[in-house]
Design a protein around this motif. Structure first.
Motif, PDB file in Angstrom:
ATOM      1  N   THR A 147      34.372  41.257  41.393  1.00 22.74           N
ATOM      2  CA  THR A 147      35.420  40.261  41.553  1.00 22.74           C
ATOM      3  C   THR A 147      36.675  40.892  42.149  1.00 22.74           C
ATOM      4  OG1 THR A 147      36.161  40.698  39.306  1.00 22.74           O
ATOM      5  CG2 THR A 147      34.678  38.833  39.618  1.00 22.74           C
ATOM      6  N   ASP A 148      37.517  40.030  42.728  1.00 22.96           N
ATOM      7  CA  ASP A 148      38.884  40.417  43.075  1.00 22.96           C
ATOM      8  C   ASP A 148      39.817  40.127  41.902  1.00 22.96           C
ATOM      9  OD1 ASP A 148      39.234  40.715  46.408  1.00 22.96           O
ATOM     10  OD2 ASP A 148      37.436  39.704  45.713  1.00 22.96           O
TER      11      ASP A 148
ATOM     12  N   ASN B  21      43.732  46.919  37.600  1.00 20.86           N
ATOM     13  CA  ASN B  21      44.964  46.401  36.991  1.00 20.86           C
ATOM     14  C   ASN B  21      44.621  45.442  35.862  1.00 20.86           C
ATOM     15  OD1 ASN B  21      46.890  47.326  39.294  1.00 20.86           O
ATOM     16  ND2 ASN B  21      45.372  46.071  40.365  1.00 20.86           N
ATOM     17  N   VAL B  22      45.413  45.502  34.803  1.00 22.32           N
ATOM     18  CA  VAL B  22      45.359  44.486  33.757  1.00 22.32           C
ATOM     19  C   VAL B  22      46.745  43.868  33.664  1.00 22.32           C
ATOM     20  CG1 VAL B  22      44.966  43.988  31.323  1.00 22.32           C
ATOM     21  CG2 VAL B  22      43.563  45.715  32.479  1.00 22.32           C
ATOM     22  N   VAL B  23      46.823  42.561  33.935  1.00 28.38           N
ATOM     23  CA  VAL B  23      48.078  41.819  33.857  1.00 28.38           C
ATOM     24  C   VAL B  23      48.009  40.934  32.624  1.00 28.38           C
ATOM     25  CG1 VAL B  23      49.542  40.108  34.982  1.00 28.38           C
ATOM     26  CG2 VAL B  23      48.423  41.878  36.347  1.00 28.38           C
TER      27      VAL B  23
ATOM     28  N   GLY C  57      43.077  47.053  44.279  1.00 31.99           N
ATOM     29  CA  GLY C  57      41.841  47.011  43.506  1.00 31.99           C
ATOM     30  C   GLY C  57      41.725  45.693  42.758  1.00 31.99           C
ATOM     31  N   ASN C  58      40.725  45.581  41.898  1.00 37.95           N
ATOM     32  CA  ASN C  58      40.505  44.326  41.178  1.00 37.95           C
ATOM     33  C   ASN C  58      41.453  44.198  39.990  1.00 37.95           C
ATOM     34  OD1 ASN C  58      39.103  46.327  39.636  1.00 37.95           O
ATOM     35  ND2 ASN C  58      37.948  44.708  38.622  1.00 37.95           N
ATOM     36  N   THR C  59      41.713  42.961  39.602  1.00 42.58           N
ATOM     37  CA  THR C  59      42.706  42.676  38.558  1.00 42.58           C
ATOM     38  C   THR C  59      42.166  41.652  37.576  1.00 42.58           C
ATOM     39  OG1 THR C  59      44.530  43.101  40.106  1.00 42.58           O
ATOM     40  CG2 THR C  59      45.041  41.832  38.126  1.00 42.58           C
TER      41      THR C  59
ATOM     42  N   VAL D 281      36.989  35.232  40.356  1.00 39.53           N
ATOM     43  CA  VAL D 281      37.231  34.930  41.770  1.00 39.53           C
ATOM     44  C   VAL D 281      36.664  36.051  42.632  1.00 39.53           C
ATOM     45  CG1 VAL D 281      38.946  34.301  43.496  1.00 39.53           C
ATOM     46  CG2 VAL D 281      39.366  33.772  41.070  1.00 39.53           C
ATOM     47  N   TRP D 282      35.788  35.673  43.560  1.00 39.62           N
ATOM     48  CA  TRP D 282      35.203  36.618  44.517  1.00 39.62           C
ATOM     49  C   TRP D 282      35.688  36.274  45.921  1.00 39.62           C
ATOM     50  CZ3 TRP D 282      32.529  34.769  40.315  1.00 39.62           C
ATOM     51  CH2 TRP D 282      31.905  35.720  39.474  1.00 39.62           C
ATOM     52  N   HIS D 283      36.080  37.296  46.686  1.00 40.62           N
ATOM     53  CA  HIS D 283      36.416  37.077  48.090  1.00 40.62           C
ATOM     54  C   HIS D 283      36.043  38.282  48.941  1.00 40.62           C
ATOM     55  CE1 HIS D 283      39.242  37.102  51.633  1.00 40.62           C
ATOM     56  NE2 HIS D 283      38.542  35.990  51.815  1.00 40.62           N
ATOM     57  N   SER D 284      36.590  39.463  48.625  1.00 44.04           N
ATOM     58  CA  SER D 284      36.328  40.636  49.467  1.00 44.04           C
ATOM     59  C   SER D 284      34.901  41.148  49.327  1.00 44.04           C
ATOM     60  CB  SER D 284      37.316  41.758  49.138  1.00 44.04           C
ATOM     61  OG  SER D 284      37.183  42.169  47.790  1.00 44.04           O
TER      62      SER D 284
END
Length: 351
Positions: free
Chosen positions: A96-97, A271-273, A334-336, A114-117
């Motif tokens: 995932t992104d 990343n973790v938001v 990177g992914n979040t 969410v997937w895109h790249s």
């Protein structure tokens, strides 16, 4: 590729006296009497070197990572993913992104992934839509996929600009039931086929700001070293993340157990938001995450955590992250994972 070493030309060991004598003889000769060795004439016409076609390099809008620009010209795919314990391990979460984790009924959580790249062939298990999902997915545009849901929630999602791909409305070509999973946690989506069939839709806009691999290093951000993130959504849901400096990623656990995806890999994030959010109850037992307005936020990246605020003025706007010093909170490329932690829950960041 290693550069080939150029051979060093040395003297042949001829005595210096002989060299000097030869030089004097050559100088004494008439220039016309010296026979020069003719240079071979090419037998073919010289051709210019071929020029390689330029490759457009862009940055993936949902991860900030470099990519071939042509490979990004398609919509994002947001999918409602189950997180019931019978739904684990989920499929392709590490590709995932973005992943948003939200509270649902019974104190459990579900994901909007969410997937895109990097769009995999299959994702899942897919579950039903919830009332906050239009607030999460609307800024992305593109496609939203889910199994169905209460008609009012489905109507809310259909009212967004997103293309709705719904299992209840599918003719059996995009969704299938996995034999090795218990129902209803067995619905799998042919993700790559969905994106390919709708490749003409616009790519998603940027959702977050990105910086370096260590975006929280500036002293003004007052980021603190963090080895572990402990989150409480409810009595039934307590995910956590631990920093792994060897892979430079956060590794996920749920209820004290390492969280794995179907590939066998530990679920990880660059990343973790963490956002503190209000929970409202206009739909009886179904909670609504209030994701417009503002609230407390933390960004964890590169083994550090910085505090700030989140802001989202309306359903179509992306989330803005602002540090306590007033600057933009940037993520590492990177992914979040975005953790929508209820105000009644808790978030702790251990050094």
């Amino acid at each position: 590729m290693a550069r080939r070493a150029r051979p060093v030309l040395g003297r042949r060991g001829v005595p210096l006296a002989a060299v000097a004598a030869s030089a004097l003889l050559l100088c004494a000769c008439d220039a016309a009497s010296v026979d020069l060795i003719p240079t071979a004439t090419p037998t073919h016409e010289a051709r210019p070197a071929a020029e390689a076609a330029p490759v457009g390099i862009a940055f993936a809008p949902l991860s900030g990572t470099p990519a071939d620009a042509a490979a990004l010209r398609h919509p994002s795919l947001a999918v409602k993913i189950d997180n019931h314990w019978d739904a684990r391990p989920q499929i392709a979460l590490n590709r995932t992104d973005l992943v948003y984790e939200e509270l649902v009924e019974g104190g459990l959580t579900r994901y909007v992934a969410v997937w895109h790249s990097d769009v995999p062939d299959q994702v899942g298990p897919v579950r039903s839509v919830r009332p906050m999902d239009p607030l999460i997915a609307s800024p992305l545009g593109g496609i939203i996929a889910y199994s169905g849901g209460q008609q009012y929630f489905v109507d809310l999602m259909h009212a967004t600009p997103l293309l709705n791909v719904v299992a209840d409305e599918d003719d059996g070509t995009l969704f299938e039931r996995a034999d090795d999973r218990p129902g209803p946690h067995d619905l799998v989506l042919a993700a790559a086929d969905v994106v390919a069939a709708n490749a003409g839709l616009a790519p998603p806009p940027v959702q977050f700001a990105y910086g370096t691999a260590d975006p929280l290093a500036a002293p003004s951000l007052a980021a603190t070293p963090t080895s572990r993130i402990e989150l409480v959504f409810s009595e039934s849901s307590s995910p956590s993340w631990e920093w792994d400096p060897t892979t430079y990623a956060w590794l996920r656990a749920q209820d004290g157990t390492p969280d794995l995806e179907a590939s066998g890999e530990r679920i990880r994030a660059t990343n973790v938001v963490t956002l503190r959010v209000a929970i409202e109850w206009p739909y009886e037992e179904v909670p609504l995450t209030a994701l417009t307005g503002t609230g407390e936020a933390w960004v964890s990246a590169g083994g550090r955590t910085a505090h700030g605020t989140w802001t989202k003025p309306d359903a179509g706007a992306p989330i803005t992250l602002t540090a306590d010093d007033g600057s933009t909170l940037r993520l590492a490329p990177g992914n979040t994972w975005i953790e929508l932690v209820p105000n009644e829950g808790s978030a702790a960041f251990a050094p």
